[in-house]
Scaffold this active site. Structure first.
Site, PDB file in Angstrom:
ATOM      1  N   SER A  82      65.846  64.791  41.693  1.00  5.19           N
ATOM      2  CA  SER A  82      64.660  64.729  42.000  1.00  5.19           C
ATOM      3  C   SER A  82      64.058  65.085  43.061  1.00  5.19           C
ATOM      4  O   SER A  82      63.193  65.346  43.437  1.00  5.19           O
ATOM      5  CB  SER A  82      64.476  63.851  41.033  1.00  5.19           C
ATOM      6  OG  SER A  82      64.300  63.021  41.211  1.00  5.19           O
ATOM      7  N   THR A 125      59.954  61.197  42.274  1.00  6.36           N
ATOM      8  CA  THR A 125      59.845  61.372  43.058  1.00  6.36           C
ATOM      9  C   THR A 125      60.407  59.649  44.529  1.00  6.36           C
ATOM     10  O   THR A 125      60.299  58.754  43.650  1.00  6.36           O
ATOM     11  CB  THR A 125      58.507  61.897  43.341  1.00  6.36           C
ATOM     12  OG1 THR A 125      58.312  62.906  42.710  1.00  6.36           O
ATOM     13  CG2 THR A 125      57.615  61.915  44.817  1.00  6.36           C
ATOM     14  N   THR A 177      54.311  58.858  40.786  1.00  6.14           N
ATOM     15  CA  THR A 177      55.512  59.231  40.816  1.00  6.14           C
ATOM     16  C   THR A 177      54.864  59.574  39.091  1.00  6.14           C
ATOM     17  O   THR A 177      54.583  58.527  38.597  1.00  6.14           O
ATOM     18  CB  THR A 177      57.151  58.530  40.851  1.00  6.14           C
ATOM     19  OG1 THR A 177      58.093  59.566  39.928  1.00  6.14           O
ATOM     20  CG2 THR A 177      57.064  57.143  40.333  1.00  6.14           C
ATOM     21  N   GLY A 178      55.579  60.510  38.384  1.00  2.83           N
ATOM     22  CA  GLY A 178      54.898  61.219  37.561  1.00  2.83           C
ATOM     23  C   GLY A 178      54.789  62.210  36.831  1.00  2.83           C
ATOM     24  O   GLY A 178      54.548  62.999  37.703  1.00  2.83           O
TER      25      GLY A 178
HETATM   26  N1  ASP Z   1      54.651  63.722  40.954  1.00  3.28           N
HETATM   27  C1  ASP Z   1      56.012  64.530  40.544  1.00  3.28           C
HETATM   28  C2  ASP Z   1      55.587  66.122  40.495  1.00  3.28           C
HETATM   29  O1  ASP Z   1      54.716  66.009  39.524  1.00  3.28           O
HETATM   30  C3  ASP Z   1      57.740  64.487  39.675  1.00  3.28           C
HETATM   31  C4  ASP Z   1      57.294  62.793  39.245  1.00  3.28           C
HETATM   32  O2  ASP Z   1      57.310  61.782  40.277  1.00  3.28           O
HETATM   33  O3  ASP Z   1      57.928  62.068  38.084  1.00  3.28           O
HETATM   34  O4  ASP Z   1      56.110  66.712  40.910  1.00  3.28           O
END
Ligand code: ASP
Length: 350
Positions: free
Chosen positions: A87, A200, A251-252
């Site tokens: 990721s 992230t 993150t998310g």
């Molecule tokens: N926030 C990131 C995105 O939506 C992904 C993550 O951090 O899980 O690209």
């Protein structure tokens, strides 16, 4: 990650370091006087267990006399270079067209400067490109082909092409998509977000000079639509730094952060006097109150204030984040919020 009862969380967050010099509690206790913090070097906080080696690199840079921005960049470069991370960096899950598109941003407390890059493909270190945008252009953000052109002109080396594993995963996903009934395809466009197809590194730090810095980097949501940009490179959403107050990162599912300027909101709650931990919790409560999905949002925040106090919170059972300070480097569990576990609204203002 299973839900953690609050009492157990408090134990895990009340970490102590030999001699009791460093401690952190979920509610309000100061971490360290600034002078002592400076003697320890710095405090570095980032999302997820994979943030720990990045934190440790950042701390080393600071301890060797490096600047806060060098620490952020070189720390995040560690995660971006990890080909096994699905990721972050070019090892990330490709988009729906089979291309890895990266998002990143960097922010300096001093001068309130920022650089950002969205949907960049072909270059392994988007955080470094974001920093270069900040330091050499009149702009804050470049995206897509323009960002790649800039990176080429600036002499950034291109990274490896898709591995066989990445291509196989993408082809499998495409076959599954093709087999789906037409209405489901039309409704989703790219892939559905799942716990294992996005993450992230968002890193915030308090440097020995007493200033705050932050950065974040991601390949975003696996099999996203081509050109999709998430919260991570959007200042105020995936990251925000206010050198007078604190710094926060997210993150998310980016779509659920960027509609609320999540990281900016965390910093604003710290400005109102909330401990970083409470600021993260209160931000999630506020978002969930407005959002039709309530707490079913898959969003998480880390935060650090000017005094070196830190915290984190997420929806559901929360998430793991990494904290590094002096000889202390640990992965901690954040508290999590659900519709049945909202906690007191309003927090403890100073
Ligand atoms: N926030 C990131 C995105 O939506 C992904 C993550 O951090 O899980 O690209």
């Amino acid at each position: 990650m299973s839900a953690m009862p609050r009492r157990r969380f408090l134990q895990s967050a009340a970490v102590t370091f030999a001699g009791g010099a460093i401690y952190q509690r979920a509610q309000g206790a100061p971490l360290l006087p600034l002078a002592e913090l400076r003697a320890q070097g710095a405090v570095v906080v980032s999302t997820w267990p994979f943030g720990q080696p990045a934190n440790e690199k950042a701390l080393k840079v600071l301890q060797a006399g490096g600047a806060g921005l060098d620490a952020i960049e070189q720390g995040i470069n560690v995660t971006e270079s990890d080909a096994g991370n699905p990721s972050v960096g070019l090892g990330g899950i490709p988009n729906a067209d089979g291309v890895v598109q990266l998002d990143a941003c960097i922010m300096s407390g001093p001068g309130h400067r920022a650089g950002s890059v969205g949907a960049l493909s072909g270059f392994p270190h988007p955080i470094s490109v974001a920093r270069r945008i900040m330091e050499t252009t009149r702009h804050v953000m470049l995206v897509g082909d323009g960002a790649a052109k800039f990176a080429t002109e600036q002499g950034f080396a291109r990274g490896p092409e898709l591995t066989a594993g990445q291509r196989d995963g993408w082809e499998k996903w495409r076959r599954e998509q093709a087999a789906r009934p037409a209405p489901a395809k039309a409704a989703t466009g790219g892939a559905a977000a799942k716990p294992d197809n996005h993450d992230t590194i968002a890193m915030v730090l308090l440097a020995p000079d007493g200033h705050l810095y932050g950065g974040c980097s991601t390949s975003g949501w696996g099999y996203k639509l081509a050109g999709r940009v998430g919260d991570s490179p959007i200042l105020g959403s995936g990251l925000y730094v206010d050198d007078d107050i604190g710094a926060a990162g997210a993150t998310g599912i980016g779509e659920n952060v960027m509609r609320y300027c999540g990281s900016f909101l965390v910093v604003e709650y710290m400005r109102q006097g909330l401990h970083p931990q409470e600021a993260c919790l209160e931000t999630i409560r506020r978002i969930a109150k407005k959002d039709p999905k309530g707490f079913d949002l898959s969003i998480n925040f880390v935060a650090l204030d000017k005094k070196g106090r830190f915290g984190a919170a997420g929806t559901g059972s929360g998430f793991e984040y990494s904290v590094t300070c002096g000889k202390f480097s640990r992965v901690l569990q954040s508290p999590g919020l659900t519709s049945s576990k909202v906690g007191p609204i309003g927090g403890n203002r100073k």
